[in-house]
Design a protein around this motif. Sequence first.
Motif, mmCIF file in Angstrom:
data_model
loop_
_atom_site.group_PDB
_atom_site.id
_atom_site.type_symbol
_atom_site.label_atom_id
_atom_site.label_comp_id
_atom_site.label_asym_id
_atom_site.label_seq_id
_atom_site.Cartn_x
_atom_site.Cartn_y
_atom_site.Cartn_z
ATOM 1 N N ASP A 25 0.854 -1.196 0.000
ATOM 2 C CA ASP A 25 0.000 0.000 0.000
ATOM 3 C C ASP A 25 0.885 1.239 0.000
ATOM 4 O O ASP A 25 2.098 1.161 0.216
ATOM 5 C CB ASP A 25 -0.922 0.010 1.222
ATOM 6 N N GLY A 26 0.266 2.387 -0.246
ATOM 7 C CA GLY A 26 0.972 3.664 -0.239
ATOM 8 C C GLY A 26 0.361 4.606 0.788
ATOM 9 O O GLY A 26 -0.829 4.517 1.103
ATOM 10 N N LYS A 27 1.185 5.497 1.327
ATOM 11 C CA LYS A 27 0.728 6.485 2.308
ATOM 12 C C LYS A 27 1.269 7.845 1.913
ATOM 13 O O LYS A 27 2.446 7.986 1.568
ATOM 14 C CB LYS A 27 1.227 6.118 3.715
ATOM 15 N N HIS A 28 0.406 8.860 1.963
ATOM 16 C CA HIS A 28 0.824 10.228 1.647
ATOM 17 C C HIS A 28 1.397 10.897 2.897
ATOM 18 O O HIS A 28 0.732 10.967 3.932
ATOM 19 C CB HIS A 28 -0.355 11.042 1.122
ATOM 20 N N ILE A 29 2.626 11.389 2.802
ATOM 21 C CA ILE A 29 3.283 12.125 3.874
ATOM 22 C C ILE A 29 3.156 13.613 3.557
ATOM 23 O O ILE A 29 3.711 14.102 2.570
ATOM 24 C CB ILE A 29 4.768 11.738 3.989
ATOM 25 N N ALA A 30 2.395 14.325 4.370
ATOM 26 C CA ALA A 30 2.115 15.739 4.095
ATOM 27 C C ALA A 30 3.381 16.582 4.253
ATOM 28 O O ALA A 30 4.144 16.411 5.207
ATOM 29 C CB ALA A 30 1.028 16.252 5.036
ATOM 30 N N ILE A 31 3.600 17.490 3.305
ATOM 31 C CA ILE A 31 4.742 18.399 3.346
ATOM 32 C C ILE A 31 4.275 19.804 2.991
ATOM 33 O O ILE A 31 3.194 19.999 2.429
ATOM 34 C CB ILE A 31 5.861 17.971 2.370
ATOM 35 N N LYS A 32 5.097 20.779 3.327
ATOM 36 C CA LYS A 32 4.879 22.142 2.856
ATOM 37 C C LYS A 32 5.309 22.206 1.398
ATOM 38 O O LYS A 32 6.291 21.590 1.001
ATOM 39 C CB LYS A 32 5.711 23.119 3.695
ATOM 40 N N CYS A 33 4.561 22.938 0.599
ATOM 41 C CA CYS A 33 4.867 23.020 -0.832
ATOM 42 C C CYS A 33 6.292 23.538 -1.029
ATOM 43 O O CYS A 33 6.631 24.629 -0.560
ATOM 44 C CB CYS A 33 3.881 23.938 -1.542
ATOM 45 N N PRO A 34 7.165 22.781 -1.691
ATOM 46 C CA PRO A 34 8.536 23.242 -1.909
ATOM 47 C C PRO A 34 8.572 24.483 -2.799
ATOM 48 O O PRO A 34 7.633 24.768 -3.548
ATOM 49 C CB PRO A 34 9.209 22.052 -2.603
ATOM 50 N N ARG A 35 9.664 25.203 -2.732
ATOM 51 C CA ARG A 35 9.832 26.381 -3.581
ATOM 52 C C ARG A 35 9.788 25.958 -5.050
ATOM 53 O O ARG A 35 10.441 24.998 -5.450
ATOM 54 C CB ARG A 35 11.165 27.048 -3.273
ATOM 55 N N PRO A 54 1.910 18.442 8.429
ATOM 56 C CA PRO A 54 2.793 18.795 7.302
ATOM 57 C C PRO A 54 4.218 19.067 7.761
ATOM 58 O O PRO A 54 4.446 19.786 8.740
ATOM 59 C CB PRO A 54 2.137 20.062 6.737
ATOM 60 N N MET A 55 5.177 18.488 7.079
ATOM 61 C CA MET A 55 6.585 18.670 7.400
ATOM 62 C C MET A 55 7.140 19.804 6.535
ATOM 63 O O MET A 55 6.892 19.849 5.326
ATOM 64 C CB MET A 55 7.341 17.361 7.161
ATOM 65 N N HIS A 56 7.890 20.706 7.144
ATOM 66 C CA HIS A 56 8.314 21.936 6.477
ATOM 67 C C HIS A 56 9.695 21.839 5.856
ATOM 68 O O HIS A 56 10.182 22.826 5.291
ATOM 69 C CB HIS A 56 8.273 23.092 7.467
ATOM 70 N N GLN A 57 10.363 20.712 5.962
ATOM 71 C CA GLN A 57 11.694 20.574 5.394
ATOM 72 C C GLN A 57 11.615 20.358 3.885
ATOM 73 O O GLN A 57 10.546 20.163 3.323
ATOM 74 C CB GLN A 57 12.432 19.397 6.052
ATOM 75 N N GLU A 58 12.785 20.376 3.253
ATOM 76 C CA GLU A 58 12.870 20.081 1.825
ATOM 77 C C GLU A 58 12.522 18.608 1.583
ATOM 78 O O GLU A 58 12.712 17.771 2.476
ATOM 79 C CB GLU A 58 14.269 20.376 1.299
ATOM 80 N N PRO A 59 12.015 18.270 0.388
ATOM 81 C CA PRO A 59 11.617 16.870 0.130
ATOM 82 C C PRO A 59 12.720 15.855 0.397
ATOM 83 O O PRO A 59 12.445 14.765 0.894
ATOM 84 C CB PRO A 59 11.226 16.899 -1.354
ATOM 85 N N GLU A 60 13.977 16.179 0.087
ATOM 86 C CA GLU A 60 15.064 15.230 0.329
ATOM 87 C C GLU A 60 15.230 14.960 1.820
ATOM 88 O O GLU A 60 15.455 13.816 2.237
ATOM 89 C CB GLU A 60 16.381 15.767 -0.246
ATOM 90 N N THR A 61 15.093 16.008 2.642
ATOM 91 C CA THR A 61 15.204 15.836 4.087
ATOM 92 C C THR A 61 14.026 15.049 4.627
ATOM 93 O O THR A 61 14.185 14.175 5.496
ATOM 94 C CB THR A 61 15.289 17.209 4.774
#
Length: 432
Positions: free
Chosen positions: A194-204, A337-344
């Motif tokens: 299965d897949g799970k969406h990990i919420a993030i802040k929209c990157p620049r 939502p996580m505010h770091q960059e997608p790689e982090t």
Amino acid sequence: MTVATVRRLQLLQYLGELEQNIAENDEAIAHLLHNGHNGRPRRQRRRYWIRPWITRRTQYGHFDRLMKELETEDVLSFKNFLRVEPDMFRELVDRLSPRLQKQDTWFRKALEPGLKLAITLWYLATGESYTSLMYGFRVPHNTISLLIREVCESIIAEYADEVIACPTTTDEWQQIAEQFKNRWNLDHVLGALDGKHIAIKCPRNGGSLYYNYKGFHSLILMGLVDADYKFIGVDIGANGSASDATVFNNLELKDVIENQNIGFPEADPLPNDNRNIPYFIVGDDAFPLRTWLMKPFARRTLTNEERIFNYRLSRARRVVENAFGILANRWQCLLAPMHQEPETVSSMVLACCCLHNLMRMRFPNLQNENLDQEDLNHHVVPGAWRNCANLTDLDNVGGCNRATIAAKTQRLYLKHYYNSPVGAVPWQNDMI
């Protein structure tokens, strides 16, 4: 007017102009001294090299004071504080120290590996801001932003190959199939997907690349889970606008399964049967139906036999939903939502998966209260993480290609098998 008077007036005029020029030059010099030659305000001089209250970290910080008190006086609170047992925390410190230890300099003393690990675990467990962590652990927030990623990458480097190891031999896959058979009454199952969406802040400059159908920006965590809620395959980093099927189609796992390079057992009969059935993983309706991937019937008007098959399949597929539930309930940075960059973010999520598997291996019973349970009548009790058949239809299967036809035929055969006396369980008719 005499010549002397004229010269005197000229001299006074010259002195006035000279005085005005000097004043203008003084003003220009003052402006340059204040703003710099490039027109920008000059950076203010630092008042402190290290703020005095930060230098008292060893006296009043969480790591040097509170954690030692909890470890000696209240172990339960220690586990609630960092979400790990004291023994596991010490193991992590011992194994990660060579990767985290830095050399002291003339300017400052290096942070201890244990302190770095404690800050990281506290962040993963709560998702608090770096500023809040700064005041609790007395470590500057800009330092915290660097060390959390460093610790997560160290956890991945140290533990990933050990605790998230996809089986490659027939015997290893057979052990997983035996677990699914004994625990969830479904044969030939090698994992739940299965897949799970990990919420993030929209990157620049991210635009809509990470914007998913649920209405927020995310990265997709794709997980393959065994019968004991452990991840045996993990992929994190796909943008949220992609579907689960698209993400899975781009994974190496799919290719090696299709090419039969992963060590799946050879097809053999189900218990008390004589027809060879391939081994498979189970997923929801988002994935393609294949002989090696079974999913529920999706029609609105289902027969009782199809409902029973869906129920039997869902009992096995539910382990991946529970695994995601345990993961997010323990490491609650994944709930907001996580505010770091997608790689982090990818490094943090993968580190959480490593810690999840490590906990399942070291202390499996600590997380069982979060699982879905079944009562004596086999009705599902939601876990704390979320408050003789007619076989003629096998001859009439159609599809767009041979793989689809074979998969549909296999699913229909499994439906009939689990509705027959040899494959049925006593309570299944009460569940539909």
